[in-house]
Design an enzyme around this catalytic site. Structure first.
Site, PDB file in Angstrom:
ATOM      1  N   ASP A 225       0.846  -1.194   0.000  1.00  0.00           N
ATOM      2  CA  ASP A 225       0.000   0.000   0.000  1.00  0.00           C
ATOM      3  C   ASP A 225       0.883   1.246   0.000  1.00  0.00           C
ATOM      4  OD1 ASP A 225      -2.256   1.563   0.088  1.00  0.00           O
ATOM      5  OD2 ASP A 225      -2.638   1.271   2.225  1.00  0.00           O
ATOM      6  N   ARG A 614      -8.601  16.436   0.379  1.00  0.00           N
ATOM      7  CA  ARG A 614      -9.102  15.982   1.687  1.00  0.00           C
ATOM      8  C   ARG A 614     -10.575  16.351   1.846  1.00  0.00           C
ATOM      9  NH1 ARG A 614      -6.685  12.295   1.764  1.00  0.00           N
ATOM     10  NH2 ARG A 614      -6.046  13.021  -0.280  1.00  0.00           N
TER      11      ARG A 614
END
Length: 762
Positions: A225, A614
């Site tokens: 990841d 975000r």
């Protein structure tokens, strides 16, 4: 068994089911990469792949726990438990403990955190009688850490002319000696720091091909990841392990590579196709998080980077509001405006505090926003502050545990030898250290044989040392029959730590007691969670786990409903309904250190891209026309990154667009004009940012400022921070006029007249 595949879109499903051979999954922001990674592992298990043959590497323990929990729901808990899943450091520390005989370290080696490592460096610098103002502890530690991340051992460093010349150029020619001594002391203490775990794994695989072959055969499928965040040491380990089968799947986003300062190499993900020519690429381009306007704006920004993998992220969510850009006269006003806007957004949209984030480039910017939030009673949490496990009392308790498990741990020994006070002072410890250094032994070994090895220690002090050794030996023998919770609980009561904190019930001591109680609760939970077959969950198992926790693993429920205040770097992986990206100024964001290099500017642009993405619903960009720096107000100019966003996706406050020199489309409206039905009329902005041209207006502290056009040379004026001064000159006219004022003790300052907020005194 594979019904869960219906939850995936077409590209996600392709990335999950095509699991043989090398795979590069480029996952745009908010595109569901964790789901794809989790489902791919679950799908492997449904295809009969043994869980123990799957290696999944993450960057936080929290991410690993969440993935395991999801896999347990999709397949089974027993299979999820048998996966090799965790952070690089936790997985390879486990391998190093298993292969301890080949490394020369004990299997129960301690793991030094950053502070432990810096303490060792400090001790070496002191003993070498070097100037700590030249050999700054943090700089030396960072230099050693960087070398290890690039697989440079102490011996290699010492024999590298280029590195030694670099050190000599900054007047630190003896760093190679410090590094060598640091490595020797860690080895003697049976300790590794975080960087050592990766360095020693590489050395283990290099020097013991039979061990490498064993793990190459063992791990049939490897998944990584956040591959864009890997450094050289991590890259080499993964490449070695995947060399035989090449069943490697990496997931990441080159557009979110923002950790070069930690050694992360964007080249690792960009060059994956060269490393594995028969690769398959899957691009996850649908953003499920953000509105269309936010996604489109972020795309027009990041396309300015040359060094990237082409992709077009899109959203099928609502179009959403344009990104709102506004300027404040000063950095203080910026804090005021942001806090006022949060209150307004809460009122208009019924957002909770936890739905907001304030993101800035540097930690130093937090103070103004903290003050503004406190004044308006808005609860907030600073991210990236002191970790729970970095608190003094927690480190003290854990040091007792470390010393029980590994008596050669010198840093743990130093921490607990006189805590609570037992009459073993600095003089005694200093003599122990001299004897240990001379004999090449640990402090514990010298303390055990103090009469022979340190005869200059007074007999009374030797008696106290023996009493301490006997006390620790007594509890060390209990490790075989007591679990981690029972052992450490009994130990800290017997040491008198609890009693000493209870004796004086100051607020600080009460807080420390609560923290120790919370630590014990955490140990109890660890024992319960890992007591699968009613076996003994030992102290060394707990310490091996807790020593590798990061700040991202320490979230607490008590912080749930608070505005998040943090650097952009700390926000990676998080999401919020409303995001304020503040301090959007040249030399701040992008940082002053980055403007001379295209590579650095591209990293700063990726950092801004991370900040934008975000947000789920709303983004605010703000900058201050003047910022207080190094004791005086300095004129600021808006960040180039604002101009790089297509103006179709921006909405400007008042004159902000003209000041940024951004080409506006006819559709643009003033931020607070009330022309957009979707936008709340943020009244605080009317006074804070757009005062009437000919009226007296209050700056942030309430002082009435006069119309800038009335200011003349020779006048006496007052500034809210700098006090009274005399106008010496006015250069230019209109919006760009600059005023030179002599403020007596404050010296001569040049200010942008429209931002100066001056009051005419005489």
């Amino acid at each position: 068994m594979t019904d869960f595949l219906k939850d995936l879109n077409d590209v996600q499903r392709e990335a999950v089911v095509n699991y043989d051979g090398p795979s590069l999954i480029i996952a745009g922001a908010g595109s569901g990469k964790t789901r794809v990674l989790t489902y791919r592992i679950a799908y492997l298990l449904t295809q009969g792949i043994a869980p123990g043959s799957i290696l999944s590497l993450t960057f936080t323990n929290k991410a690993a726990r969440e993935m395991k929990a999801r896999i347990a729901q999709l397949v089974s808990e027993s299979e999820a438990r048998r996966l090799w899943m965790g952070t690089f450091h936790s997985v390879f520390a486990r391998i190093l403990r298993s292969e301890a005989e080949a490394t020369g370290y004990p299997s129960n080696f301690s793991i030094y955190d950053t502070q432990d490592s810096k303490n060792v460096v400090k001790q070496i610098i002191k003993e070498m009688k070097l100037d700590e103002q030249v050999y700054k502890i943090g700089d030396v530690y960072n230099r050693i850490s960087s070398a290890k991340n690039n697989l440079v051992t102490a011996n290699m460093y010492a024999s590298n002319p280029a590195m030694n010349m670099e050190d000599a150029a900054v007047k630190r020619p003896r760093i190679h000696e410090i590094y060598r001594q640091y490595a020797q002391r860690c080895f003697k203490a049976g300790a590794m720091d975080f960087d050592d775990i990766l360095l020693n794994t590489n050395i283990l695989f290099r020097d013991h091909p039979e061990i490498l072959d064993k793990y190459q055969r063992f791990f049939r499928y490897i998944l990584v990841d956040e591959y864009q965040d890997t450094n050289s040491a991590q890259y080499m380990i993964v490449k070695k392990l995947a060399a035989q089968r090449t069943n490697i799947c990496v997931v990441g986003d080159d557009a979110q590579s923002i950790y070069a300062f930690r050694g992360a190499r964007i080249e690792n993900i960009l060059n994956f196709r060269k490393d594995y020519p028969n690769y398959k690429m899957f691009k996850l381009e649908q953003n499920y998080r953000s509105t269309q306007n936010i996604v489109n704006a972020a795309n027009t920004l990041i396309e300015k980077n040359r060094n990237r993998i082409q992709k077009v992220v899109f959203s099928k969510n609502d179009e959403g509001d344009r990104i709102r850009v506004f300027h404040a006269g000063t950095d203080q006003e910026e804090g005021y405006v942001v806090a006022a806007s949060i209150l307004e957004m809460k009122y208009c949209h019924r957002f909770a505090n936890r739905d907001f984030a304030i993101l800035y480039r540097t930690n130093a910017q937090s103070r103004i926003f903290e003050e503004a939030l406190r004044k308006r009673n808005i609860p907030y949490r600073i991210y990236g502050g002191l970790s729970f496990y970095e608190r003094r009392e927690i480190k003290d308790v854990l040091a007792y545990g470390r010393l029980l498990v590994n008596p050669k741990d010198d840093e743990a020994f130093r921490r607990v030898i006189n805590f609570p006070a037992r009459g073993i002072g600095d003089t005694t410890v200093g003599r122990l250290e001299m004897a240990a250094h001379a004999a090449g032994l640990s402090l514990w070994d010298v303390a055990v044989r103090a009469e022979q090895l340190a005869p200059d220690i007074a007999s009374a002090a030797r008696g106290k040392l023996h009493k301490f050794i006997g006390f620790m030996d007594e509890y060390a023998k209990k490790q075989a029959r007591l679990d981690a919770y029972e052992l450490l609980h009994r130990l800290i009561i017997a040491t008198g730590i609890i009693a000493s904190l209870q004796a004086e019930k100051t607020p600080e001591n009460i807080s420390r007691l609560q923290n120790i109680d919370e630590l014990l609760n955490g140990i109890h939970e660890f024992v319960d969670e890992n007591n699968v077959d009613h076996g003994l969950v030992t102290l060394d198992q707990y310490l091996a786990n807790v020593s590798l926790l990061t700040n991202a693993d320490n979230d607490k429920a008590e912080d749930a409903d608070k505005v998040a205040v943090m650097t952009v770097h700390s926000s990676k992986g998080l999401e919020f309904d409303v995001v304020y990206i503040v301090g959007m100024e040249e030399s701040l964001f992008p940082s002053q250190m980055s403007v001379l290099s295209m590579q650095d500017i591209e990293e700063e642009r990726r950092l801004f891209y991370v900040a934008l993405t975000r947000a789920r619903k709303y983004v605010f960009l703000s900058y201050a026309g003047m910022r207080f720096r190094w004791g005086s107000m300095a004129v600021s100019s808006p960040s180039r990154f604002i101009r790089e966003i297509d103006p179709r996706f921006l909405e400007f406050a008042g004159e902000t667009a003209r000041m940024i020199n951004h080409p506006l489309t006819p559709k643009q409206t003033a931020f607070n004009s009330g022309q957009s039905a979707r936008l709340p009329n943020l009244n605080p902005l009317n006074t804070a940012l757009n005062p009437p041209a000919a009226a007296s207006v209050p700056p942030a502290d309430g002082m009435l400022a006069d119309d800038p056009e009335k200011i003349r040379t020779g006048m006496t004026v007052e500034h809210s921070r700098l006090g009274h001064g005399k106008v010496l000159a006015i250069d230019g006219s209109g919006a760009n006029a600059k005023v030179t004022v002599h403020f007596g003790g404050g010296g001569q300052k040049q200010l942008l007249l429209k931002f100066a907020k001056l009051r005419i005194v005489g």
